[in-house]
Design a protein around this motif. Structure first.
Motif, short mmCIF file in Angstrom:
data_model
loop_
_atom_site.label_atom_id
_atom_site.label_comp_id
_atom_site.label_asym_id
_atom_site.label_seq_id
_atom_site.Cartn_x
_atom_site.Cartn_y
_atom_site.Cartn_z
N GLY A 38 0.81 -1.21 0.00
CA GLY A 38 0.00 0.00 0.00
C GLY A 38 0.85 1.26 0.00
O GLY A 38 0.59 2.19 -0.77
N ASP A 39 1.86 1.29 0.84
CA ASP A 39 2.76 2.45 0.91
C ASP A 39 3.45 2.68 -0.42
O ASP A 39 3.55 3.81 -0.91
CB ASP A 39 3.81 2.27 2.01
N ARG A 40 3.96 1.62 -1.00
CA ARG A 40 4.69 1.76 -2.28
C ARG A 40 3.78 2.20 -3.41
O ARG A 40 4.15 3.05 -4.22
CB ARG A 40 5.39 0.45 -2.63
N LEU A 41 2.59 1.62 -3.48
CA LEU A 41 1.68 2.01 -4.55
C LEU A 41 1.21 3.45 -4.38
O LEU A 41 1.13 4.19 -5.37
CB LEU A 41 0.49 1.05 -4.64
N GLU A 42 0.93 3.85 -3.16
CA GLU A 42 0.52 5.24 -2.93
C GLU A 42 1.64 6.21 -3.30
O GLU A 42 1.40 7.26 -3.89
CB GLU A 42 0.12 5.46 -1.47
N ALA A 43 2.88 5.83 -3.00
CA ALA A 43 4.02 6.70 -3.29
C ALA A 43 4.34 6.78 -4.78
O ALA A 43 4.83 7.81 -5.25
CB ALA A 43 5.25 6.23 -2.52
N ASN A 44 4.08 5.70 -5.52
CA ASN A 44 4.55 5.63 -6.90
C ASN A 44 3.47 5.72 -7.97
O ASN A 44 3.80 5.80 -9.15
CB ASN A 44 5.35 4.34 -7.08
N LEU A 45 2.21 5.68 -7.56
CA LEU A 45 1.12 5.79 -8.52
C LEU A 45 0.24 6.98 -8.16
O LEU A 45 0.07 7.30 -6.99
CB LEU A 45 0.27 4.52 -8.54
N SER A 46 -0.31 7.60 -9.17
CA SER A 46 -1.24 8.71 -8.93
C SER A 46 -2.60 8.16 -8.50
O SER A 46 -2.87 6.96 -8.66
CB SER A 46 -1.40 9.52 -10.22
N ILE A 47 -3.44 9.04 -8.01
CA ILE A 47 -4.81 8.63 -7.65
C ILE A 47 -5.50 8.05 -8.89
O ILE A 47 -6.18 7.03 -8.81
CB ILE A 47 -5.61 9.81 -7.06
N GLY A 48 -5.31 8.67 -10.03
CA GLY A 48 -5.91 8.17 -11.27
C GLY A 48 -5.44 6.76 -11.62
O GLY A 48 -6.23 5.93 -12.05
N GLN A 49 -4.15 6.52 -11.44
CA GLN A 49 -3.62 5.18 -11.71
C GLN A 49 -4.18 4.17 -10.72
O GLN A 49 -4.50 3.04 -11.09
CB GLN A 49 -2.10 5.20 -11.67
#
Length: 108
Positions: A38-49
């Motif tokens: 979760g931390d990695r995806l939030e840091a590396n992907l935009s809300i749209g992604q």
């Protein structure tokens, strides 16, 4: 169900990382691994992604005979269905980096 929770990860003002982690824990992933992803995806992907990922997960889960089960392979396969090439790369990197899968992420 995982798709519903992943989709909810990007709605409202709630921390997407926490929502993603909660969804993954609900499907049997270890809490520390789920939070890491979760931390990695939030840091590396935009809300749209993240929203695209949630929509892909919802579509993939429709008609699933095991809706309460989500494997790392399922998660990565769903990410591969997102049209944005960054999404499957980041999902694979997060899964590998957080110990959900072993080895290096595939070159996409």
């Amino acid at each position: 169900m995982a798709a519903l929770m992943l989709g909810a990860a990007t709605s409202g003002c709630v921390n997407p990382s926490a929502r993603i982690a909660g969804a993954l824990e609900g499907y049997g992933f270890q809490p520390d691994q789920s939070q890491c992803v979760g931390d990695r995806l939030e840091a590396n992907l935009s809300i749209g992604q993240l929203q695209q990922l949630g929509r892909a997960a919802r579509a993939a889960r429709e008609g699933d005979t095991t809706p309460g089960r989500l494997t790392a392979s399922d998660f990565i396969r769903v990410a591969g269905q997102v049209k944005d090439p960054k999404v499957p790369i980041e999902v694979a990197k997060a899964a590998a980096g957080c110990g959900i899968i072993t080895g290096t992420p595939p070159a996409l």
